[in-house]
Each structure stands twice: as structure tokens, then as C-alpha cells.
Write an enzyme that holds these catalytic residues in place. Structure first.
Site, PDB file in Angstrom:
ATOM      1  N   CYS A   1      32.422  37.339  37.925  1.00  0.00           N
ATOM      2  CA  CYS A   1      31.828  38.512  38.565  1.00  0.00           C
ATOM      3  C   CYS A   1      30.846  39.247  37.671  1.00  0.00           C
ATOM      4  CB  CYS A   1      32.925  39.468  39.044  1.00  0.00           C
ATOM      5  SG  CYS A   1      33.846  40.291  37.725  1.00  0.00           S
TER       6      CYS A   1
ATOM      7  N   MET B   1      39.341  48.085  47.246  1.00  0.00           N
ATOM      8  CA  MET B   1      38.313  47.567  48.158  1.00  0.00           C
ATOM      9  C   MET B   1      37.084  47.163  47.349  1.00  0.00           C
ATOM     10  SD  MET B   1      38.825  50.274  51.303  1.00  0.00           S
ATOM     11  CE  MET B   1      37.884  49.252  52.472  1.00  0.00           C
ATOM     12  N   SER B   2      36.877  45.857  47.249  1.00  0.00           N
ATOM     13  CA  SER B   2      35.783  45.328  46.437  1.00  0.00           C
ATOM     14  C   SER B   2      34.438  45.448  47.117  1.00  0.00           C
ATOM     15  CB  SER B   2      36.054  43.857  46.118  1.00  0.00           C
ATOM     16  OG  SER B   2      36.004  43.085  47.318  1.00  0.00           O
TER      17      SER B   2
ATOM     18  N   CYS C   1      41.653  40.051  34.397  1.00  0.00           N
ATOM     19  CA  CYS C   1      41.337  41.232  35.203  1.00  0.00           C
ATOM     20  C   CYS C   1      42.546  41.669  36.024  1.00  0.00           C
ATOM     21  CB  CYS C   1      40.145  40.945  36.109  1.00  0.00           C
ATOM     22  SG  CYS C   1      39.618  42.360  37.103  1.00  0.00           S
TER      23      CYS C   1
ATOM     24  N   ASP D   1      37.683  40.263  52.627  1.00  0.00           N
ATOM     25  CA  ASP D   1      39.131  40.117  52.464  1.00  0.00           C
ATOM     26  C   ASP D   1      39.808  41.447  52.186  1.00  0.00           C
ATOM     27  OD1 ASP D   1      39.151  37.358  52.888  1.00  0.00           O
ATOM     28  OD2 ASP D   1      38.777  36.916  50.779  1.00  0.00           O
ATOM     29  N   SER D   2      39.283  42.214  51.237  1.00  0.00           N
ATOM     30  CA  SER D   2      39.919  43.486  50.886  1.00  0.00           C
ATOM     31  C   SER D   2      39.797  44.498  52.017  1.00  0.00           C
ATOM     32  CB  SER D   2      39.324  44.049  49.599  1.00  0.00           C
ATOM     33  OG  SER D   2      37.937  44.288  49.724  1.00  0.00           O
TER      34      SER D   2
ATOM     35  N   GLY E   1      43.175  42.104  48.598  1.00  0.00           N
ATOM     36  CA  GLY E   1      42.884  41.037  49.552  1.00  0.00           C
ATOM     37  C   GLY E   1      43.211  39.660  49.041  1.00  0.00           C
TER      38      GLY E   1
END
Length: 385
Positions: free
Chosen positions: A213, A20-21, A114, A25-26, A138
Site C-alpha cells: 500500500c 474504513m479504508s 500492519c 469490502d470495509s 473487511g
């Protein structure tokens, strides 16, 4: 599979670790995994070396703000939640690799690295060691299970949101433990946000993160200058004539048009583009768009989403995360450093640079990926890094 009554057997209940970022989406992916009957635990990856920083606009990720958003989403969904510190691993495998690739005159994709090294290596290995069956993200892509139990990675149902390109580094073992709940639905991003709002998730209206990021302000050249310093070099034309100077060859990419700061137009008045970046003598060569036409390439470190292909074959290729497909013929051959992928384009393509990833497709199926080592241009010598 069916039970003794002839009715379809229910899908197995899996122990799922949802990455979960802190984005929408996630969060929706985790909620859908719960809704599918799985035993889900949420985890936020602390990847930032400076997690005290907050996001700037819609850029960046992995901040304290993001971890708090992920925790709140997990609370609403009703699942356990943890924060795992992978900052050192991320620094070594993604950030330092990114800097080293630019220093060598190549153009890397940190999102692929990543996924390969963090989300589906470090995270997946830890998840399996703790008894989880799958890692859920996600991403917009689809895993198809064949009758013999093998898995294939396919494009998302909605091509506009497809992210299979950045997942092309996953091998068959990793696919066996990957779950992408958003990939097989043809919903738009607005519909995903509406679903998040219906579920009571506060991230429903949170802006998407963009760019790289770990470069929260989006200034890639400034980030590289901080790590590599400045070094004045020459900007040359194809004949070796000096047109201007720069403060670091790493600040350019093949195919770049803007920001050349040459100061005077080409003799024919047409724009000039970056054709080559030479870290050895710190020079940047520019020329006309036609000189960018690539007809073939050689790629190294191939990774296959299943069984490696044998012999030459016809595929389509994608060369950047948001690029289109182009027809190619490709063959896996032996090279001095191991297997290499030789690719020939049906029609010339532009903006192809060493360091980029090429991902091969057979229809919607992802065949595999490799890192471009050299390109062959029409009527010109190969560009190698």
C-alpha cells in the site's frame, strides 16, 4: 443463551469501530455491522506520509481520495465518521521495518506487520480506551466463539477470498475484540460489489488495491533504492563463480527467477533462481530450482491465536498470503532469544526465505504464526538471517 421463554437471546448490541479504508469490502463490512444491530462508528486511518497524492490505477491506499470515499460510504450507511492520523506510527512500525528487513537480506510481509502493530494494536488500543467493544474490518476470516467463551480464528467460508494468513499475528485478546462480517459468507467478490451497489455505496465499482500500500506505483526495487541507495555487488553461482553484477542485494528475493540479468544460460540450459542473499558482502547466489528445496525451518517470535501448543504436533502450514497449505510437524522449543518454532515439512517446499511468516493451521483453525529465521535445505547448509 436463551431467555426465560426458551427463545434464543438476541446478540448483544456492541459499540463497534469500523475501520474504513475507502474500499468496497470495509464499506460492506460496516454496513453489515449496522444491520446486525450494533452501534457503529466509522474511522479512516490516515497512514500515508503524503496524503495529497492520489491513487495510481488500482494501486495504493490511504490517500485523500480514499478518505473521501470512506466518508461518503459512512454518510450513506448513516454512521458517524472520523479520520485518525496514524502516519507516524505506521512509518515507524511498518515502513521502517520493511526497509530494515530488506537491508538485512530478509523478505518481510508488511500486511501482517500492519495488522499486528496498527489495526489490532494502535487502533484497537485507542478504540478500547474510548469505550468501543470491537474493531470491525473487511477482512475475509471468521472468529468462532467456543462454549467456554474463548475465541478462535478460522479461515473464511470462501477459501478463494480467505485472508486468515495476514491475521495470524492476532492473539487471543485481540481476537476478543475483532469482528469480520464478511468472513462467514460464501459470497463472491462480484456479489459483494452487487450488495454495495444495492446499498447505494459509490465504492461498489472501485478497483481493489494491490501490492504494497505504501508503494503506490508498485516499484518495490525503486522504493528500496531510494531509501537504501545503490551498491554494486556480485551475482555468484553455487561454486562462487561470478556470473554478473547487481546494484543492491536488497532488490532480490529467494526463489526469484526473472530479472537476474546474468546474460548467459546455465551449463544445462535450465533457469537459475536466487538461492541466497548476503547483505554482509552484498552478494546474490543463484542456482537450479532443485537447490531451493526446503525440508525444515526455524521460526522466531511466535504469536498464538489462543493457547500455545504443547509438544510436537501435526499441522498444515501456509507460507505466503496467496499460497497453498502443506503438511508439517511443528514443535515449540526454547531458544537463545526465547521461544522458537521448529518445523519439518512432509515434502520439500520452495521459495521459503528468512523474514517470511509461517502460519500454522489445524483444519480451518489458525493456530498461530512466527517469523522464519532459518531454513534447512536438502543436502545443503541452513540459510539464516
Amino acid at each position: 443463551m436463551t431467555d426465560t421463554t426458551g427463545a434464543p437471546s438476541p446478540a448483544p448490541r456492541l459499540r463497534v469501530l469500523a475501520a474504513m479504508s475507502g474500499g468496497v469490502d470495509s464499506a460492506v463490512a460496516a454496513a453489515r455491522a449496522v444491520e446486525a444491530g450494533h452501534d457503529v462508528t466509522g474511522v479512516h486511518l490516515a497512514l500515508s506520509a503524503n496524503p495529497q497524492s492520489f491513487r495510481t490505477g488500482a494501486r495504493g491506499c490511504c490517500t485523500i481520495e480514499d478518505s473521501r470515499d470512506a466518508r461518503r460510504a459512512a454518510d450513506v450507511i448513516g454512521i458517524p465518521f472520523y479520520v485518525w492520523d496514524l502516519a507516524e506510527r505506521f512509518r515507524q512500525d511498518v515502513v521502517e521495518d520493511f526497509v530494515a528487513e530488506y537491508e538485512a537480506g530478509r523478505t518481510p510481509n508488511p500486511c501482517l506487520r500492519c495488522n499486528e502493530k496498527i489495526k489490532f494494536a494502535a487502533l484497537l488500543d485507542k478504540a478500547l480506551a474510548l469505550g468501543f467493544d470491537a474493531v470491525c474490518t473487511g477482512h475475509y476470516a471468521t472468529v468462532v466463539v467456543r462454549e467456554d467463551g474463548t475465541r478462535e480464528l478460522h479461515r473464511a467460508t470462501d477459501m478463494a477470498k480467505d485472508q486468515s494468513y495476514v491475521l495470524g499475528v492476532l492473539d487471543e485478546r485481540q481476537l476478543a475484540h475483532a469482528m469480520f462480517p464478511l468472513g462467514d459468507t460464501a459470497t463472491t467478490k462480484d456479489e459483494i460489489r452487487a450488495e454495495a451497489e444495492r446499498r447505494g455505496l459509490a465504492v461498489a465499482k472501485k478497483p481493489d488495491s494491490h501490492d504494497i500500500c505504501f508503494i503506490a506505483d508498485g516499484d518495490t526495487q525503486g522504493f528500496l533504492a531510494k531509501h537504501l541507495g545503490t551498491a554494486e555487488g556480485d551475482i555468484l553461482d553455487e561454486d562462487g563463480n561470478k556470473l554478473g553484477t547487481h546494484s543492491g542485494a536488497y532488490g532480490f528475493t529467494v526463489g526469484q527467477r526473472k530479472g537476474l540479468r546474468i546474460g548467459h544460460p546455465a551449463p544445462d540450459g535450465k533457469p537459475r533462481y536466487v538461492l541466497d542473499i548476503s547483505p554482509v558482502d552484498n552478494t546474490v547466489t543463484v542456482g537450479p530450482a532443485s537447490a531451493l528445496d526446503v525440508v525444515a525451518l526455524r521460526a522466531i517470535r511466535p504469536r498464538w491465536c489462543g493457547t500455545p501448543p504443547t509438544g510436537p504436533g501435526a499441522y498444515t502450514a501456509q507460507l505466503r498470503a496467496h499460497g497453498g497449505e502443506t503438511p508439517v510437524t511443528a514443535e515449540l522449543v526454547g531458544g537463545p532469544d526465547g521461544d522458537e518454532l521448529r518445523v519439518a515439512f512432509t515434502e520439500p517446499v520452495r521459495g521459503v526465505a528468512p523474514g517470511q511468516a509461517i502460519v500454522l493451521y489445524d483444519g480451518t483453525r489458525v493456530v498461530g504464526s512466527a517469523t522464519i529465521a532459518a531454513t534447512e535445505r536438502r543436502g545443503a547448509a541452513a540459510v539464516t538471517r
